[in-house]
Design a protein around this motif. Structure first.
Motif, mmCIF file in Angstrom:
data_model
loop_
_atom_site.group_PDB
_atom_site.id
_atom_site.type_symbol
_atom_site.label_atom_id
_atom_site.label_comp_id
_atom_site.label_asym_id
_atom_site.label_seq_id
_atom_site.Cartn_x
_atom_site.Cartn_y
_atom_site.Cartn_z
ATOM 1 N N LYS A 159 0.876 -1.166 0.000
ATOM 2 C CA LYS A 159 0.000 0.000 0.000
ATOM 3 C C LYS A 159 0.912 1.214 0.000
ATOM 4 C CE LYS A 159 -3.836 -1.958 2.556
ATOM 5 N NZ LYS A 159 -4.599 -1.914 3.814
ATOM 6 N N ARG B 92 -5.446 11.860 -11.187
ATOM 7 C CA ARG B 92 -5.899 10.475 -10.981
ATOM 8 C C ARG B 92 -5.421 9.886 -9.654
ATOM 9 N NH1 ARG B 92 -7.294 5.540 -14.536
ATOM 10 N NH2 ARG B 92 -7.794 4.157 -12.822
ATOM 11 N N ILE B 93 -4.155 10.172 -9.246
ATOM 12 C CA ILE B 93 -3.607 9.409 -8.114
ATOM 13 C C ILE B 93 -3.042 10.221 -6.953
ATOM 14 C CG2 ILE B 93 -3.084 7.471 -9.645
ATOM 15 C CD1 ILE B 93 -0.107 8.176 -9.379
ATOM 16 N N ARG C 3 -3.765 9.898 -2.905
ATOM 17 C CA ARG C 3 -4.574 8.695 -2.699
ATOM 18 C C ARG C 3 -3.718 7.530 -2.207
ATOM 19 N NH1 ARG C 3 -7.770 7.112 -7.572
ATOM 20 N NH2 ARG C 3 -8.725 5.769 -6.020
ATOM 21 N N LEU D 19 -3.014 3.788 -2.791
ATOM 22 C CA LEU D 19 -3.172 2.819 -3.869
ATOM 23 C C LEU D 19 -2.256 1.630 -3.617
ATOM 24 C CD1 LEU D 19 -3.129 5.367 -6.819
ATOM 25 C CD2 LEU D 19 -5.133 4.328 -5.767
ATOM 26 N N TYR E 270 -1.708 0.334 -9.109
ATOM 27 C CA TYR E 270 -3.088 -0.112 -9.298
ATOM 28 C C TYR E 270 -4.050 0.791 -8.552
ATOM 29 C CZ TYR E 270 -1.552 -4.414 -11.492
ATOM 30 O OH TYR E 270 -1.005 -5.329 -12.352
ATOM 31 N N ASP E 271 -5.080 1.224 -9.266
ATOM 32 C CA ASP E 271 -6.204 1.961 -8.697
ATOM 33 C C ASP E 271 -7.387 0.997 -8.771
ATOM 34 O OD1 ASP E 271 -8.172 3.696 -7.933
ATOM 35 O OD2 ASP E 271 -7.923 5.093 -9.611
ATOM 36 N N ASP F 270 -7.676 -1.314 -11.931
ATOM 37 C CA ASP F 270 -7.116 -0.596 -13.084
ATOM 38 C C ASP F 270 -5.619 -0.370 -12.897
ATOM 39 O OD1 ASP F 270 -9.671 -0.386 -14.163
ATOM 40 O OD2 ASP F 270 -10.010 1.609 -13.304
ATOM 41 N N VAL G 175 -2.722 1.825 -13.610
ATOM 42 C CA VAL G 175 -2.519 3.232 -13.971
ATOM 43 C C VAL G 175 -1.503 3.359 -15.103
ATOM 44 C CG1 VAL G 175 -1.759 5.495 -13.121
ATOM 45 C CG2 VAL G 175 -3.229 4.044 -11.698
#
Length: 139
Positions: A30, A87-88, A91, A93, A118-119, A122, A124
């Motif tokens: 993580k 997008r990231i 966060r 992820l 990975y999201d 998905d 990335v």
């Protein structure tokens, strides 16, 4: 005997990745994405488990290449960085580090760990390619 079997079953269930987790094995972590440097480089705080963290680790998205800041295509650099950040950034992820031929976690020529991000389910790295913000990079 039954107690031992139950303990083994409970441990196996605890250690098994969730169905939505990528298949990275021991090389899955993580990570909180602290900031995006450009379209293929991020800085992250990585949770190694057991209350152990790697802070401000520079990571390179494996298998892609995006325009560099100092190159003539500044618009491409800005677009890739902005899309990835939106997008990231900020966060938590899942990252999967890439193993080299010796089985160690691989680092690129600038000392950054090579990762897939990975999201959820998905990838990335692939998303950047699909958006036309990156090209395939092969060492």
């Amino acid at each position: 005997m039954i107690r031992s079997l139950l303990a083994v079953a409970a441990l196996a269930a605890f250690c098994a990745p969730a169905a939505s987790d990528p298949a990275c094995g021991l090389y899955q972590y993580k990570a909180e994405i602290v900031r995006v440097i450009d379209g293929d480089t991020v800085v992250a705080d990585i949770d190694l488990g057991f209350n152990t963290w790697r802070r401000d680790e520079h990571l390179r998205l494996y298998g892609i290449d995006t325009p560099e800041r100092r190159k003539a295509t500044m618009d491409g650099w800005r677009a890739a960085k902005a899309a990835l950040a939106q997008r990231i950034e900020g966060r938590e992820l899942i990252i999967c580090t890439i193993k080299n031929k010796r089985g160690d976690e691989d680092v690129g020529k600038y000392g950054r760990y090579l990762v897939k991000i990975y999201d959820g389910e998905d990838l990335v790295n692939d998303w950047m390619l699909e958006q036309g913000l990156a090209v395939v990079y092969e060492d």
